[in-house]
Design an enzyme around this catalytic site. Structure first.
Site, PDB file in Angstrom:
ATOM      1  CB  CYS A 124      55.504  76.753   3.870  1.00  4.65           C
ATOM      2  SG  CYS A 124      56.878  76.568   5.144  1.00  4.65           S
ATOM      3  CE1 TYR A 132      61.266  79.453  30.092  1.00  2.00           C
ATOM      4  CE2 TYR A 132      60.334  80.831  28.385  1.00  2.00           C
ATOM      5  CZ  TYR A 132      60.613  79.582  28.890  1.00  2.00           C
ATOM      6  OH  TYR A 132      60.629  78.465  27.936  1.00  2.00           O
ATOM      7  CG  ASN A 133      57.052  84.305  36.165  1.00  2.00           C
ATOM      8  OD1 ASN A 133      57.355  83.114  36.675  1.00  2.00           O
ATOM      9  ND2 ASN A 133      55.737  84.670  36.082  1.00  2.00           N
ATOM     10  CD  GLU A 175      61.584  88.580  26.778  1.00  5.99           C
ATOM     11  OE1 GLU A 175      61.105  88.839  27.851  1.00  5.99           O
ATOM     12  OE2 GLU A 175      62.129  89.500  26.268  1.00  5.99           O
TER      13      GLU A 175
END
Length: 480
Positions: free
Chosen positions: A125, A375-376, A451
């Site tokens: 990395c 966040y439903n 998401e």
């Protein structure tokens, strides 16, 4: 890393859109254009369109800059901008990150940054290696050490074996590894030093997964490649990420995938309400099946092995050592780690609270924030209970590291996680340097980028907790 002083506010506004509602002065829009010009159009990620970050994360990240400004001074990096899509998590992450690297502790600051270099180098990395090289020198580190591990003190070199195991096969860590580091001698570690080093190693290994999983770009290389060294298929080269989720999604087919996922979640929840759960024996069999099937979940064979850069390879011993599936055909697998026998809540947390109380508290808070963050929403749907999906992702990550939860039905993993998502999760968690934009684009094709970043936060935390559990169990066995 992840800092915000007065100068930094103007820098981050190169990513942030002009202030809404006319609050900002007349030059704000021009400042925004100048900031964009400094970085090019790519933004902080090779995978996420800069427009998505502006739309989804700008306001919330800007609101949190005051908190970060209290911590230190410097610049806001690309990792913070992407992680800032979830500002509550960013705040929790930063508190632990700052404690590990910038506050007083058993290890000198320069040593901590060198340990971070060793950890990030295991996954090639360059983004993290370069960042910690700079901070190593700024905290008074000896430039000779940056020529390679062979120039570092023997005490640091002795950490290399545990670093290797934690990065790739943490289930192999035993109390003998701990004993070898703690035994009395000129180059021995104290228990307090070792605990801080182990937390730092797992922190940086999992952070490398986040860097690769989100395609984080080096700050000074807006036109360059992601921080990863992993090659992308030719079709991916030079193509900026699309801001329209339908462009790479298959359109209505992807929308149908979302509806199918919602229906499977509904059916699973209804079966739980009817108490139609599987028996203990059946759940154990489903775990073994999932563990075996994970052997088949691998990146495409046409993805080339990354070629380690010499400037990174010099910090790595045994570079050929990497992740191997916990269960391999024709081999004697190590025993499954039953989570109930050594849990974070009952065992790992209490041990680390005794030996590193400040770190233990912040670790626990960070794990809880990551596990409960929601966040439903799912794609275009709102008001959705996502706990079942989040638990499936977390438990699948632990599964590929050999950890089983007796009270979890692993049949849910197969029902809720599509194959492309499994490939992405396993790649980012186990060999993140092989992650490509194509893998990122192929899973959850109709979901928002925030998401997908949320998935990477779960990856980061589940991977870190899995490795820590193995390390802390080894320390417990050493102490008893």
């Amino acid at each position: 890393m992840i800092v915000a002083d007065s100068e930094c506010h103007s820098e981050i506004k190169g990513y942030l859109p002009f202030t809404r509602g006319g609050v900002a002065g007349p030059e704000t829009r021009e400042e925004h254009r100048e900031g964009q010009a400094r970085r090019g159009s790519r933004g902080p990620s090779a995978f996420i369109p800069v427009e998505e970050i502006l739309r989804e994360g700008a306001e919330s990240l800007e609101q949190h800059l005051g908190l970060e400004a209290l911590m230190s001074s410097g610049r806001v990096d690309n990792l913070a901008v992407v992680m800032g899509l979830h500002p509550d998590y960013l705040s929790s992450f930063w508190r632990l990150h700052y404690l590990l690297l910038h506050t007083d502790g058993p290890l000198a600051s320069s040593w901590r940054h060198y340990i971070a270099i060793m950890a990030a180098a295991r996954h090639q990395c360059s983004y993290l290696v370069g960042s910690h090289m700079t901070e190593f020198l700024q905290t008074g580190g000896d430039p000779e050490w940056l020529l390679g591990l062979h120039r570092a003190p023997e005490k640091l070199r002795k950490l290399s074996e545990v670093n290797k195991l934690l990065a790739h096969r943490p289930w192999l860590i035993t109390k003998e590894h701990i004993q070898a580091l703690l035994k009395t001698g000129e180059h021995s570690w104290s228990l307090a030093e070792l605990i801080q080093a182990l937390v730092l190693l797992t922190h940086c290994h999992s952070l490398a997964s986040f860097v690769f999983g989100c395609g984080i770009l080096p700050e000074g290389d807006a036109e360059g490649s992601p921080a990863s060294q992993a090659p992308s298929p030719p079709s991916e080269q030079g193509t900026p990420p699309s801001g329209d989720p339908l462009n790479n999604s298959g359109g209505f087919e992807a929308a149908r995938d979302v509806e199918a996922l919602m229906e499977r979640m509904r059916q699973l929840q209804e079966s739980l309400l009817r108490d139609e759960g599987a028996s203990q024996e059946e759940m154990e069999n489903r775990f073994e099946l999932e563990k075996s099937e994970s052997l088949l979940v691998t990146p495409s064979a046409d993805i080339l092995e990354p070629s380690p850069h010499p400037d990174i390879l010099c910090f790595v011993e045994d570079p050929a050592f990497g992740y191997e599936d916990f269960t391999r055909r024709g081999t004697q697998a190590p025993p499954t780690f039953r989570a109930q026998d050594y849990t974070w809540e009952d065992h790992g947390y209490s041990l680390i609270q005794r030996l590193y109380p400040e770190g233990g508290q912040l670790l626990d808070e960070k794990f809880q924030v990551a596990c409960s963050l929601t966040y439903n929403t799912i794609a275009m749907h709102s008001g959705v209970d996502t706990s079942m999906l989040r638990r499936a992702i977390w438990n699948y990550i632990h599964c590929v590291f050999g950890i089983r939860y007796d009270d979890y039905d692993y049949g849910e993993v197969n029902q809720l996680l599509e194959r492309n998502l499994k490939i992405y999760i396993k790649t980012v968690a186990c060999y993140p340097e092989k992650t490509t934009r194509r893998m990122y684009n192929l899973f959850w094709r109709h979901f928002r980028h925030s998401e997908k970043v949320h998935v990477n936060l779960l990856l980061l935390e589940a991977r870190m907790q899995a490795a820590l559990l193995y390390a802390l169990r080894a320390i417990t066995r050493y102490m008893t």
